[in-house]
Write a protein that holds these residues in place. Sequence first.
Motif, PDB file in Angstrom:
ATOM      1  N   LEU A  34       0.824  -1.208   0.000  1.00  0.00           N
ATOM      2  CA  LEU A  34       0.000   0.000   0.000  1.00  0.00           C
ATOM      3  C   LEU A  34       0.859   1.259   0.000  1.00  0.00           C
ATOM      4  N   TYR A  35       1.924   1.251   0.792  1.00  0.00           N
ATOM      5  CA  TYR A  35       2.825   2.400   0.849  1.00  0.00           C
ATOM      6  C   TYR A  35       3.445   2.645  -0.528  1.00  0.00           C
ATOM      7  N   ASN A  36       3.943   1.590  -1.140  1.00  0.00           N
ATOM      8  CA  ASN A  36       4.605   1.721  -2.445  1.00  0.00           C
ATOM      9  C   ASN A  36       3.648   2.155  -3.545  1.00  0.00           C
ATOM     10  N   SER A  37       2.355   1.898  -3.368  1.00  0.00           N
ATOM     11  CA  SER A  37       1.377   2.328  -4.373  1.00  0.00           C
ATOM     12  C   SER A  37       0.826   3.725  -4.069  1.00  0.00           C
ATOM     13  N   GLY A  38       1.300   4.347  -2.966  1.00  0.00           N
ATOM     14  CA  GLY A  38       0.890   5.709  -2.645  1.00  0.00           C
ATOM     15  C   GLY A  38      -0.320   5.818  -1.744  1.00  0.00           C
ATOM     16  N   ASN A  39      -0.820   4.695  -1.238  1.00  0.00           N
ATOM     17  CA  ASN A  39      -1.971   4.734  -0.339  1.00  0.00           C
ATOM     18  C   ASN A  39      -1.456   4.793   1.106  1.00  0.00           C
ATOM     19  N   TYR A  40      -0.941   5.967   1.483  1.00  0.00           N
ATOM     20  CA  TYR A  40      -0.230   6.133   2.755  1.00  0.00           C
ATOM     21  C   TYR A  40      -1.142   6.021   3.972  1.00  0.00           C
ATOM     22  N   ALA A  41      -2.387   6.459   3.868  1.00  0.00           N
ATOM     23  CA  ALA A  41      -3.297   6.395   5.014  1.00  0.00           C
ATOM     24  C   ALA A  41      -3.622   4.939   5.371  1.00  0.00           C
ATOM     25  N   LYS A  42      -3.939   4.120   4.370  1.00  0.00           N
ATOM     26  CA  LYS A  42      -4.226   2.704   4.643  1.00  0.00           C
ATOM     27  C   LYS A  42      -2.959   1.978   5.096  1.00  0.00           C
ATOM     28  N   ALA A  43      -1.835   2.318   4.484  1.00  0.00           N
ATOM     29  CA  ALA A  43      -0.568   1.693   4.882  1.00  0.00           C
ATOM     30  C   ALA A  43      -0.269   2.010   6.348  1.00  0.00           C
ATOM     31  N   LYS A  44      -0.458   3.259   6.729  1.00  0.00           N
ATOM     32  CA  LYS A  44      -0.210   3.671   8.111  1.00  0.00           C
ATOM     33  C   LYS A  44      -1.076   2.874   9.076  1.00  0.00           C
ATOM     34  N   SER A  45      -2.341   2.705   8.734  1.00  0.00           N
ATOM     35  CA  SER A  45      -3.253   1.946   9.571  1.00  0.00           C
ATOM     36  C   SER A  45      -2.775   0.507   9.757  1.00  0.00           C
ATOM     37  N   LEU A  46      -2.328  -0.113   8.690  1.00  0.00           N
ATOM     38  CA  LEU A  46      -1.816  -1.494   8.797  1.00  0.00           C
ATOM     39  C   LEU A  46      -0.502  -1.552   9.569  1.00  0.00           C
ATOM     40  N   PHE A  47       0.389  -0.590   9.348  1.00  0.00           N
ATOM     41  CA  PHE A  47       1.636  -0.561  10.120  1.00  0.00           C
ATOM     42  C   PHE A  47       1.342  -0.379  11.608  1.00  0.00           C
ATOM     43  N   GLU A  48       0.331   0.433  11.928  1.00  0.00           N
ATOM     44  CA  GLU A  48      -0.055   0.604  13.332  1.00  0.00           C
ATOM     45  C   GLU A  48      -0.607  -0.691  13.916  1.00  0.00           C
ATOM     46  N   TYR A  49      -1.349  -1.449  13.103  1.00  0.00           N
ATOM     47  CA  TYR A  49      -1.824  -2.767  13.529  1.00  0.00           C
ATOM     48  C   TYR A  49      -0.631  -3.677  13.820  1.00  0.00           C
ATOM     49  N   VAL A  50       0.315  -3.707  12.901  1.00  0.00           N
ATOM     50  CA  VAL A  50       1.516  -4.545  13.086  1.00  0.00           C
ATOM     51  C   VAL A  50       2.246  -4.135  14.357  1.00  0.00           C
ATOM     52  N   LYS A  51       2.381  -2.839  14.555  1.00  0.00           N
ATOM     53  CA  LYS A  51       3.085  -2.343  15.750  1.00  0.00           C
ATOM     54  C   LYS A  51       2.376  -2.783  17.032  1.00  0.00           C
ATOM     55  N   SER A  52       1.056  -2.656  17.073  1.00  0.00           N
ATOM     56  CA  SER A  52       0.327  -2.979  18.303  1.00  0.00           C
ATOM     57  C   SER A  52       0.186  -4.484  18.525  1.00  0.00           C
ATOM     58  N   GLU A  53       0.004  -5.234  17.456  1.00  0.00           N
ATOM     59  CA  GLU A  53      -0.247  -6.676  17.602  1.00  0.00           C
ATOM     60  C   GLU A  53       1.014  -7.535  17.538  1.00  0.00           C
ATOM     61  N   CYS A  54       2.050  -7.030  16.887  1.00  0.00           N
ATOM     62  CA  CYS A  54       3.236  -7.860  16.654  1.00  0.00           C
ATOM     63  C   CYS A  54       4.482  -7.308  17.340  1.00  0.00           C
ATOM     64  N   GLY A  55       4.388  -6.103  17.849  1.00  0.00           N
ATOM     65  CA  GLY A  55       5.538  -5.482  18.499  1.00  0.00           C
ATOM     66  C   GLY A  55       6.078  -4.345  17.654  1.00  0.00           C
ATOM     67  N   SER A  56       6.524  -3.291  18.317  1.00  0.00           N
ATOM     68  CA  SER A  56       6.945  -2.085  17.604  1.00  0.00           C
ATOM     69  C   SER A  56       8.161  -2.307  16.713  1.00  0.00           C
ATOM     70  N   SER A  57       8.966  -3.314  17.030  1.00  0.00           N
ATOM     71  CA  SER A  57      10.160  -3.537  16.206  1.00  0.00           C
ATOM     72  C   SER A  57       9.894  -4.506  15.054  1.00  0.00           C
ATOM     73  N   TYR A  58       8.727  -5.135  15.042  1.00  0.00           N
ATOM     74  CA  TYR A  58       8.427  -6.104  13.984  1.00  0.00           C
ATOM     75  C   TYR A  58       8.382  -5.402  12.634  1.00  0.00           C
ATOM     76  N   GLY A  59       9.273  -5.785  11.748  1.00  0.00           N
ATOM     77  CA  GLY A  59       9.315  -5.208  10.410  1.00  0.00           C
ATOM     78  C   GLY A  59       9.605  -3.721  10.397  1.00  0.00           C
ATOM     79  N   ASP A  60      10.170  -3.214  11.486  1.00  0.00           N
ATOM     80  CA  ASP A  60      10.484  -1.789  11.610  1.00  0.00           C
ATOM     81  C   ASP A  60       9.222  -0.938  11.442  1.00  0.00           C
ATOM     82  N   ALA A  61       8.123  -1.395  12.063  1.00  0.00           N
ATOM     83  CA  ALA A  61       6.816  -0.747  11.913  1.00  0.00           C
ATOM     84  C   ALA A  61       6.851   0.723  12.320  1.00  0.00           C
ATOM     85  N   THR A  62       7.565   1.041  13.381  1.00  0.00           N
ATOM     86  CA  THR A  62       7.614   2.437  13.849  1.00  0.00           C
ATOM     87  C   THR A  62       8.218   3.342  12.782  1.00  0.00           C
TER      88      THR A  62
END
Length: 160
Positions: A34-62
């Motif tokens: 999503l980020y690479n296609s320019g959909n930054y708002a949806k990408a941010k939402s998914l990265f925030e999900y990853v950060k909260s559910e998988c840990g802030s360091s998972y995939g460098d979500a922060t």
Amino acid sequence: MIKKIFFVLIILCTVSLCVFADDCSDALSEAKSLYNSGNYAKAKSLFEYVKSECGSSYGDATNWIAKCNDALTPKLSLSRTSISVGASSGSTSITVTSNRTWELRNISSNMFSVSKSGNSITIQYYSNSSTSSRNDYFDVATTDGTKSVRVNIYQSGKTT
């Protein structure tokens, strides 16, 4: 019997962790897409999900969330915002840097004409036949209205 129960618990925990890791991996992969296609708002939402559910360091979500925030923040800058020219006619240009589409506004003038091509603005200024100096302006603005920059043009009067 206790060994069998312990063994089953280990297997169940391992399986649930694998499912959890796959969910995180899938979400991270989708967020990057999503980020690479320019959909930054949806990408941010998914990265925030990853950060909260998988840990802030998972995939460098922060870090990815910060990149999304940067992309979502409107930017508009010009190579210069003040132009001083002599009394004779001529042209000059300005370079625009923006992460948004932009347009020219307030371009009706008897002193100059402006045109846009890519990330460049060309200003054609007309000869000043008066001995008095003159000035005018135009604006460059994002089409969504979030940013605007004024360009002032000063032209000296004709010398006698």
